[in-house]
Scaffold this active site. Structure first.
Site, PDB file in Angstrom:
ATOM      1  N   GLY A 195       0.780  -1.231   0.000  1.00 33.06           N
ATOM      2  CA  GLY A 195       0.000   0.000   0.000  1.00 33.06           C
ATOM      3  C   GLY A 195       0.811   1.279   0.000  1.00 33.06           C
ATOM      4  O   GLY A 195       0.380   2.297  -0.522  1.00 33.06           O
ATOM      5  N   ASP A 196       2.017   1.231   0.601  1.00 35.34           N
ATOM      6  CA  ASP A 196       2.886   2.414   0.640  1.00 35.34           C
ATOM      7  C   ASP A 196       4.329   1.971   0.415  1.00 35.34           C
ATOM      8  O   ASP A 196       5.246   2.427   1.091  1.00 35.34           O
ATOM      9  CB  ASP A 196       2.737   3.132   1.983  1.00 35.34           C
ATOM     10  CG  ASP A 196       3.419   4.499   2.008  1.00 35.34           C
ATOM     11  OD1 ASP A 196       3.506   5.130   0.930  1.00 35.34           O
ATOM     12  OD2 ASP A 196       3.883   4.924   3.075  1.00 35.34           O
ATOM     13  N   PHE A 197       4.511   1.087  -0.554  1.00 40.87           N
ATOM     14  CA  PHE A 197       5.821   0.478  -0.763  1.00 40.87           C
ATOM     15  C   PHE A 197       6.782   1.433  -1.448  1.00 40.87           C
ATOM     16  O   PHE A 197       6.490   2.000  -2.501  1.00 40.87           O
ATOM     17  CB  PHE A 197       5.700  -0.799  -1.597  1.00 40.87           C
ATOM     18  CG  PHE A 197       6.969  -1.590  -1.619  1.00 40.87           C
ATOM     19  CD1 PHE A 197       7.279  -2.455  -0.582  1.00 40.87           C
ATOM     20  CD2 PHE A 197       7.880  -1.445  -2.659  1.00 40.87           C
ATOM     21  CE1 PHE A 197       8.461  -3.179  -0.576  1.00 40.87           C
ATOM     22  CE2 PHE A 197       9.063  -2.163  -2.661  1.00 40.87           C
ATOM     23  CZ  PHE A 197       9.363  -3.025  -1.616  1.00 40.87           C
TER      24      PHE A 197
END
Length: 301
Positions: A195-197
């Site tokens: 999701g926030d890689f």
């Protein structure tokens, strides 16, 4: 065991929540309760810290190191993160040792927080990033935690952020909205996403299973191209400063897609959408410089 949490919350978190946020007022009591309940000895708070949590380095009763993460405010974010870490079970990600999701608390294995993939040369960092993120893309557990989908997540962003975009960026916003609609209309079957890689979310580890492990997920269910879209703009300031930045951006997206067998056009589309959403969010928050940089990146795609 120490009786209080070492330093006060990081200023980055205080600014994000506001100094009068009720969660901050209750943080000392919450911290003390968890330290006592889980028999932890605090060492220091990780600084500069994030905007949504406090991480305290601790020692467990047997002397083993760990990290106590307190999510603000407690609730769905901690539950989703705990569920994702349990699903991954240490494969490509930090391992959860225990949790109290009602309190927004996670006890995690301790990694080297000061050493992320951003410390490596770009080519090596991208290679390690690709290896790390691939391991996270597993099917969500049947009948398990109901993770937010990419469609739901981006729908909320459209309403909360892009719907308030200034008129001068409206053409780019309209392009982002159109590509989002196209991508969701024929989206492949979803997997669990970080999701926030990004490179900064992958830390060095002493674990035998991997030298690099992902932290800080904001888990979603959707297609892998959505995860890669954030990674595609890593080290954006360096990219902008490079010769032929626009062409270099397009080459980066193509190489990243090919390295992970992701459709180039789908990655390009999600990279455009995510950069525009982030750019508008920065502009609305008063950070015009970074916002315009992100919008410029989107225009190159």
């Amino acid at each position: 065991m120490a009786s209080v949490l070492p330093p006060p919350p990081p200023q980055r978190l205080v600014r994000a929540l506001g100094p009068d946020h009720p969660w901050l007022a209750g943080l000392p009591a919450l911290s003390q309760r968890l330290l006592e309940q889980w028999e932890l000895t605090p060492e220091r708070t990780v600084l500069p810290g994030g905007r949504t949590s406090v991480v305290v380095l601790v020692r467990q009763a047997d002397g083993r190191p760990a990290a106590l993460k307190l999510c603000a405010p407690s609730g769905a974010g901690a539950r989703a993160e705990a569920a994702a870490l349990t699903r991954w079970d240490g494969l490509g990600a930090v391992r959860s040792l225990r949790s109290d999701t009602a309190a927004g608390a996670l006890l995690l294995e301790r990694l080297h927080g000061e050493v992320s993939l951003r410390s490596l040369p770009e080519d090596k960092a991208m290679l390690e990033s690709s290896s790390a993120v691939r391991r996270l893309w597993v099917p969500p557990e049947a009948g398990g935690f109901a993770f937010t989908t990419v469609a739901e997540h981006t729908g909320a962003e459209v309403e909360r952020v892009l719907g308030r975009a200034p008129d001068d960026v409206r053409p780019l916003v309209d392009a982002a909205l159109a590509v989002r609609d196209e991508l969701l209309a024929d989206a492949p079957e979803g997997v669990l996403l970080h999701g926030d890689f990004r490179q900064g979310a992958v830390l060095a580890s002493d674990a035998d299973r991997s030298p690099w492990l992902a932290v800080g997920p904001e888990p979603l269910v959707g297609e892998p191209a959505f995860d890669l879209a954030r990674l595609a703009r890593d080290r954006l300031h360096d990219l902008v400063a490079s010769p032929g930045a626009a062409a270099a951006t397009r080459r980066r997206v193509q190489r990243l897609a090919d390295s992970l067998d992701v459709d180039r056009e789908r990655l390009r589309g999600w990279a455009l959408y995510r950069a525009v959403e982030s750019g508008v969010r920065h502009v609305l928050a008063g950070d015009r410089e970074d916002g315009e940089l992100l919008l410029e990146f989107a225009a190159w795609l």
